[in-house]
Design an enzyme around this catalytic site. Structure first.
Site, mmCIF file in Angstrom:
data_model
loop_
_atom_site.group_PDB
_atom_site.id
_atom_site.type_symbol
_atom_site.label_atom_id
_atom_site.label_comp_id
_atom_site.label_asym_id
_atom_site.label_seq_id
_atom_site.Cartn_x
_atom_site.Cartn_y
_atom_site.Cartn_z
ATOM 1 N N PRO A 183 46.341 30.864 52.164
ATOM 2 C CA PRO A 183 47.785 30.673 52.417
ATOM 3 C C PRO A 183 48.735 32.151 52.160
ATOM 4 O O PRO A 183 48.420 33.032 51.172
ATOM 5 C CB PRO A 183 48.087 29.836 51.024
ATOM 6 C CG PRO A 183 47.003 29.953 50.387
ATOM 7 C CD PRO A 183 45.814 30.290 51.149
ATOM 8 N N ASN A 184 49.890 32.200 52.704
ATOM 9 C CA ASN A 184 50.721 33.110 52.684
ATOM 10 C C ASN A 184 50.294 34.656 53.249
ATOM 11 O O ASN A 184 51.202 35.743 53.189
ATOM 12 C CB ASN A 184 51.303 33.495 51.319
ATOM 13 C CG ASN A 184 51.981 32.165 50.934
ATOM 14 O OD1 ASN A 184 52.716 31.653 51.439
ATOM 15 N ND2 ASN A 184 51.450 31.606 49.605
ATOM 16 N N ARG B 252 55.802 40.499 52.949
ATOM 17 C CA ARG B 252 55.590 39.770 51.623
ATOM 18 C C ARG B 252 55.270 40.815 50.523
ATOM 19 O O ARG B 252 54.249 41.629 50.439
ATOM 20 C CB ARG B 252 54.284 38.914 51.957
ATOM 21 C CG ARG B 252 53.951 38.271 50.440
ATOM 22 C CD ARG B 252 52.590 37.591 50.686
ATOM 23 N NE ARG B 252 52.454 36.761 49.425
ATOM 24 C CZ ARG B 252 51.036 36.385 49.153
ATOM 25 N NH1 ARG B 252 50.108 36.454 49.794
ATOM 26 N NH2 ARG B 252 50.805 35.904 48.024
ATOM 27 N N TYR C 30 51.269 44.121 48.067
ATOM 28 C CA TYR C 30 50.502 43.800 49.193
ATOM 29 C C TYR C 30 50.173 45.151 50.288
ATOM 30 O O TYR C 30 49.593 45.116 51.067
ATOM 31 C CB TYR C 30 50.456 42.589 49.814
ATOM 32 C CG TYR C 30 50.293 41.371 48.563
ATOM 33 C CD1 TYR C 30 48.952 41.188 48.055
ATOM 34 C CD2 TYR C 30 51.149 40.485 48.444
ATOM 35 C CE1 TYR C 30 48.644 40.326 47.208
ATOM 36 C CE2 TYR C 30 51.439 39.481 47.370
ATOM 37 C CZ TYR C 30 49.688 39.452 46.829
ATOM 38 O OH TYR C 30 49.592 38.528 46.079
ATOM 39 N N ASN D 64 39.312 35.733 51.829
ATOM 40 C CA ASN D 64 40.509 36.023 50.870
ATOM 41 C C ASN D 64 41.254 34.673 50.944
ATOM 42 O O ASN D 64 41.774 34.385 51.845
ATOM 43 C CB ASN D 64 41.212 36.975 51.445
ATOM 44 C CG ASN D 64 42.605 37.344 50.677
ATOM 45 O OD1 ASN D 64 42.698 36.750 49.428
ATOM 46 N ND2 ASN D 64 43.331 38.396 50.757
ATOM 47 N N ALA E 123 46.278 32.434 46.952
ATOM 48 C CA ALA E 123 46.189 31.425 45.575
ATOM 49 C C ALA E 123 45.312 30.351 45.530
ATOM 50 O O ALA E 123 45.033 29.972 44.453
ATOM 51 C CB ALA E 123 47.748 31.066 45.626
ATOM 52 N N GLU F 284 34.175 37.048 48.158
ATOM 53 C CA GLU F 284 35.406 36.822 47.856
ATOM 54 C C GLU F 284 36.172 38.160 47.831
ATOM 55 O O GLU F 284 35.683 39.104 47.286
ATOM 56 C CB GLU F 284 35.575 36.263 46.241
ATOM 57 C CG GLU F 284 36.993 36.400 45.860
ATOM 58 C CD GLU F 284 36.741 35.838 44.373
ATOM 59 O OE1 GLU F 284 35.917 35.313 43.944
ATOM 60 O OE2 GLU F 284 37.994 35.818 43.809
ATOM 61 N N HIS G 120 40.108 40.077 47.953
ATOM 62 C CA HIS G 120 41.683 40.452 47.371
ATOM 63 C C HIS G 120 42.156 41.625 47.989
ATOM 64 O O HIS G 120 41.404 42.886 47.418
ATOM 65 C CB HIS G 120 41.733 40.065 46.065
ATOM 66 C CG HIS G 120 41.498 38.641 45.701
ATOM 67 N ND1 HIS G 120 41.923 37.532 46.155
ATOM 68 C CD2 HIS G 120 40.180 38.311 45.082
ATOM 69 C CE1 HIS G 120 41.256 36.447 45.762
ATOM 70 N NE2 HIS G 120 40.113 36.977 44.946
ATOM 71 N N ARG H 150 46.703 41.769 37.138
ATOM 72 C CA ARG H 150 47.812 40.957 37.569
ATOM 73 C C ARG H 150 48.197 39.741 36.296
ATOM 74 O O ARG H 150 47.648 39.841 35.410
ATOM 75 C CB ARG H 150 47.976 40.674 38.915
ATOM 76 C CG ARG H 150 48.090 41.519 40.032
ATOM 77 C CD ARG H 150 48.189 41.234 41.425
ATOM 78 N NE ARG H 150 49.451 40.746 41.699
ATOM 79 C CZ ARG H 150 49.526 39.864 42.569
ATOM 80 N NH1 ARG H 150 48.401 39.635 43.630
ATOM 81 N NH2 ARG H 150 50.724 39.128 42.801
HETATM 82 C C1 DQA Z 1 45.530 37.876 47.034
HETATM 83 C C2 DQA Z 1 45.599 37.661 45.445
HETATM 84 C C3 DQA Z 1 46.146 36.075 45.034
HETATM 85 O O1 DQA Z 1 46.357 35.994 43.549
HETATM 86 C C4 DQA Z 1 47.408 35.763 45.819
HETATM 87 O O2 DQA Z 1 47.742 34.395 45.498
HETATM 88 C C5 DQA Z 1 47.481 35.927 47.105
HETATM 89 C C6 DQA Z 1 46.704 37.253 47.663
HETATM 90 C C7 DQA Z 1 45.066 39.066 47.255
HETATM 91 O O3 DQA Z 1 44.759 39.332 48.406
HETATM 92 O O4 DQA Z 1 45.325 39.860 46.445
HETATM 93 O O5 DQA Z 1 47.930 35.387 47.758
HETATM 94 O O6 DQA Z 1 44.470 36.971 47.333
#
Ligand code: DQA
Length: 148
Positions: free
Chosen positions: A9-10, A17, A22, A73, A76, A97, A99, A106
């Site tokens: 998501p996002n 964003r 990011y 990735n 959240a 995994e 990110h 964070r």
């Molecule tokens: C993320 C880190 C997550 O905590 C966050 O909710 C994201 C992006 C990252 O790529 O740094 O949406 O996965």
């Protein structure tokens, strides 16, 4: 070898964003970067994004017997989804995994990953380069499996 790259998501909002966290690269920029490294490594890349937990789970289920590895990735959902964790554990496809940001540096709620215990490893904090590092790891994870 085929590698499935899943974005949660996002991540479709990358570029606009929270650029301080990011960066300014879009998800399409990252995809192009990964595809270019993929062809150098002779890896076939399937790159997807969904805001829906269920769709991500369906894609993980569909990876069994098709992909050598998943790079995930989960955004959240990393910190909330028992269902994603169970999907990864259930299909048994080696999953890495990843990110963009260093989640451990964070907010405290990002320090816990529900998926980490069922993944082969975690890469975070290197921006778009986290994807490249994860791809390199996936290639070597599979080499390890072939030799086992
Ligand atoms: C993320 C880190 C997550 O905590 C966050 O909710 C994201 C992006 C990252 O790529 O740094 O949406 O996965």
């Amino acid at each position: 070898m085929k590698v499935l790259i899943l974005n949660g998501p996002n991540l479709n909002l990358l570029g606009k964003r929270e650029p301080g966290v990011y960066g300014t690269q879009t998800l399409a920029d990252i995809e192009a970067l990964v595809r270019s490294r993929g062809s150098a490594l002779n890896v076939e890349i399937d790159f997807r994004q969904s805001n829906s937990e269920g769709e991500l789970i369906d894609w993980i289920h569909g990876a069994a017997g098709v992909f050598g590895a998943i790079l995930l990735n989960a955004g959240a959902y990393t910190h909330t989804s028992v269902a994603l964790r169970d999907a990864i554990a259930g299909v048994g496809v080696p999953t890495i995994e990843l990110h963009l940001s260093n989640v451990h540096a964070r907010e405290e709620f990002r320090h816990r990953s529900l998926i980490a215990p069922v993944c082969r490893g975690q890469i975070c904090g290197f921006g778009a380069f986290s994807y490249i590092l994860a791809l390199e790891a996936a290639v070597n994870v599979n080499v390890g499996l072939e030799r086992a």
